[in-house]
Write an enzyme that holds these catalytic residues in place. Sequence first.
Site, PDB file in Angstrom:
ATOM      1  N   LYS A  88       6.791   6.516   3.105  1.00  0.00           N
ATOM      2  CA  LYS A  88       5.501   5.887   3.443  1.00  0.00           C
ATOM      3  C   LYS A  88       5.401   4.500   2.796  1.00  0.00           C
ATOM      4  CE  LYS A  88       2.546   7.546  -0.231  1.00  0.00           C
ATOM      5  NZ  LYS A  88       1.355   8.065  -0.741  1.00  0.00           N
TER       6      LYS A  88
ATOM      7  N   LYS B  41       2.220   1.123  -2.591  1.00  0.00           N
ATOM      8  CA  LYS B  41       2.026   0.045  -3.566  1.00  0.00           C
ATOM      9  C   LYS B  41       3.158   0.033  -4.566  1.00  0.00           C
ATOM     10  CE  LYS B  41      -2.799   1.492  -3.766  1.00  0.00           C
ATOM     11  NZ  LYS B  41      -3.809   2.201  -4.521  1.00  0.00           N
TER      12      LYS B  41
ATOM     13  N   LYS C 169       5.798  11.931  -7.643  1.00  0.00           N
ATOM     14  CA  LYS C 169       5.388  10.933  -8.643  1.00  0.00           C
ATOM     15  C   LYS C 169       5.996  11.211 -10.005  1.00  0.00           C
ATOM     16  CE  LYS C 169       1.238   8.742  -6.969  1.00  0.00           C
ATOM     17  NZ  LYS C 169      -0.160   8.410  -7.233  1.00  0.00           N
TER      18      LYS C 169
HETATM   19  P1  TYM Z   1      -4.481   6.047  -2.595  1.00  0.00           P
HETATM   20  O1  TYM Z   1      -5.196   5.138  -3.532  1.00  0.00           O
HETATM   21  O2  TYM Z   1      -3.036   6.280  -2.806  1.00  0.00           O
HETATM   22  O3  TYM Z   1      -4.685   5.563  -1.110  1.00  0.00           O
HETATM   23  C1  TYM Z   1      -5.968   5.250  -0.594  1.00  0.00           C
HETATM   24  C2  TYM Z   1      -6.053   5.708   0.853  1.00  0.00           C
HETATM   25  O4  TYM Z   1      -5.027   5.070   1.630  1.00  0.00           O
HETATM   26  C3  TYM Z   1      -4.261   6.051   2.341  1.00  0.00           C
HETATM   27  N1  TYM Z   1      -2.861   5.607   2.422  1.00  0.00           N
HETATM   28  C4  TYM Z   1      -2.164   5.574   3.566  1.00  0.00           C
HETATM   29  N2  TYM Z   1      -2.488   5.893   4.833  1.00  0.00           N
HETATM   30  C5  TYM Z   1      -1.531   5.729   5.788  1.00  0.00           C
HETATM   31  N3  TYM Z   1      -0.278   5.259   5.516  1.00  0.00           N
HETATM   32  C6  TYM Z   1       0.088   4.928   4.256  1.00  0.00           C
HETATM   33  N4  TYM Z   1       1.296   4.459   4.013  1.00  0.00           N
HETATM   34  C7  TYM Z   1      -0.873   5.087   3.206  1.00  0.00           C
HETATM   35  N5  TYM Z   1      -0.857   4.863   1.863  1.00  0.00           N
HETATM   36  C8  TYM Z   1      -2.079   5.192   1.408  1.00  0.00           C
HETATM   37  C9  TYM Z   1      -4.387   7.326   1.496  1.00  0.00           C
HETATM   38  O5  TYM Z   1      -4.146   8.478   2.259  1.00  0.00           O
HETATM   39  C10 TYM Z   1      -5.809   7.219   1.000  1.00  0.00           C
HETATM   40  O6  TYM Z   1      -6.699   7.742   1.965  1.00  0.00           O
HETATM   41  N6  TYM Z   1      -5.796  10.593  -4.297  1.00  0.00           N
HETATM   42  C11 TYM Z   1      -6.223   9.483  -3.472  1.00  0.00           C
HETATM   43  C12 TYM Z   1      -7.521   8.860  -3.929  1.00  0.00           C
HETATM   44  C13 TYM Z   1      -8.644   9.818  -4.112  1.00  0.00           C
HETATM   45  C14 TYM Z   1      -9.415  10.408  -3.064  1.00  0.00           C
HETATM   46  C15 TYM Z   1     -10.383  11.199  -3.732  1.00  0.00           C
HETATM   47  C16 TYM Z   1      -9.362  10.347  -1.679  1.00  0.00           C
HETATM   48  C17 TYM Z   1      -9.146  10.254  -5.302  1.00  0.00           C
HETATM   49  N7  TYM Z   1     -10.180  11.088  -5.079  1.00  0.00           N
HETATM   50  C18 TYM Z   1     -11.324  11.976  -3.019  1.00  0.00           C
HETATM   51  C19 TYM Z   1     -10.299  11.102  -0.966  1.00  0.00           C
HETATM   52  C20 TYM Z   1     -11.248  11.892  -1.628  1.00  0.00           C
HETATM   53  C21 TYM Z   1      -5.156   8.394  -3.530  1.00  0.00           C
HETATM   54  O7  TYM Z   1      -4.357   8.329  -4.439  1.00  0.00           O
HETATM   55  O8  TYM Z   1      -5.248   7.461  -2.537  1.00  0.00           O
END
Ligand code: TYM
Length: 334
Positions: free
Chosen positions: A198, A201, A114
């Site tokens: 992957k 967004k 990032k």
């Molecule tokens: P974020 O907002 O990027 O994504 C949300 C969830 O979607 C999953 N995800 C995917 N799974 C499979 N293939 C993909 N291409 C893909 N893109 C996204 C992510 O693995 C996630 O589960 N840091 C985290 C948010 C967060 C969080 C937490 C998660 C903050 N605090 C505590 C669990 C527990 C994030 O940026 O997810």
Amino acid sequence: MNEKKIVFSGVQPTGNLHLGNYLGALKNFVSLQKEMKCIYCVVDLHAITTFQKPSELENNVLETVATFLATGINPSKSIIFNQSAVSGHAELAWILNCVSRIGWLNRMTQFKDKAGSDKEKASVGLYIYPNLMAADILLYKASHVPVGADQKQHLELSRDIAQKFNNDFNCKDFFPLPEPLIPKNVSRVMSLRDGTKKMSKSEESDYSRINLKDSAEEIDKKIKKAKSDSEPIPESLKSLEKKHEAFNLISIYSELSKKSISKVLNEMSGKEYSFLKSKLSELLISEIIPVGKEIKRLLADRSHLKQVLQKGAQKANIIAEENLKNIREKVGLI
Ligand code: TYM
């Protein structure tokens, strides 16, 4: 319902939730509601680690709640709230900043991706983001965390932080070591344009992803344009795995059709990818279009969405304050 097992997960409100979020996380969020106490958070404090326009952030928070509800998360069963409404997240994050080690954060591959080539210009928040994520989970003493495979390293760090806190403050088992729940088949949905990246967004081309609000025409067009392979569908999983884009399409199809990859290969080997693509489009349209419609319907009533968040935050705050009281005591803060 197992009262000892607590599920926590978060999604960033950065707009454009897509098929990766849906298959990697949201579907799992919904099914876990049947078995455990679940807490689902719109992580707005995480989102601002990269600049968000204030007017867009509010919309994105509401759209994320609408997406939670549209996929089937039930606010009378699960707690749904936004992170900044429970100040305990920020407080515990500070305490954990003092437990976590710089060397641990330096290993985080997502920061490297990032921050890009000019790390000096990244926000300090982006660097310590995994500590906030650990705080989110540990604030509720969560035992299980449903996430996609891209979050595995952050989850391992959360476990290390929990373990070090328990050791440093001589309170064995105070924080449970949270277990990641990563889907078996599609733990990482890949970009439709490049099967080594992957689905995300932030990827510039909208053709790289299926958004949950896409129309049937858009879904069909994106799948038709998706990269596949010049050779027909292979017979064996081993040959399929070498073809990243084809493997991705077949994995998504396998997940949505609830057939194993080997069964799909049995049925489709020797056929052109256009055959798979038309079946995949049909399945995606029947699964995603109702979700998109429901998101749009829910977004028309913003005050209802805000109410869901407020009620959720009240419930989350009660658990958070109770746990924080004990955490402050362990650390010696009066
Ligand atoms: P974020 O907002 O990027 O994504 C949300 C969830 O979607 C999953 N995800 C995917 N799974 C499979 N293939 C993909 N291409 C893909 N893109 C996204 C992510 O693995 C996630 O589960 N840091 C985290 C948010 C967060 C969080 C937490 C998660 C903050 N605090 C505590 C669990 C527990 C994030 O940026 O997810």
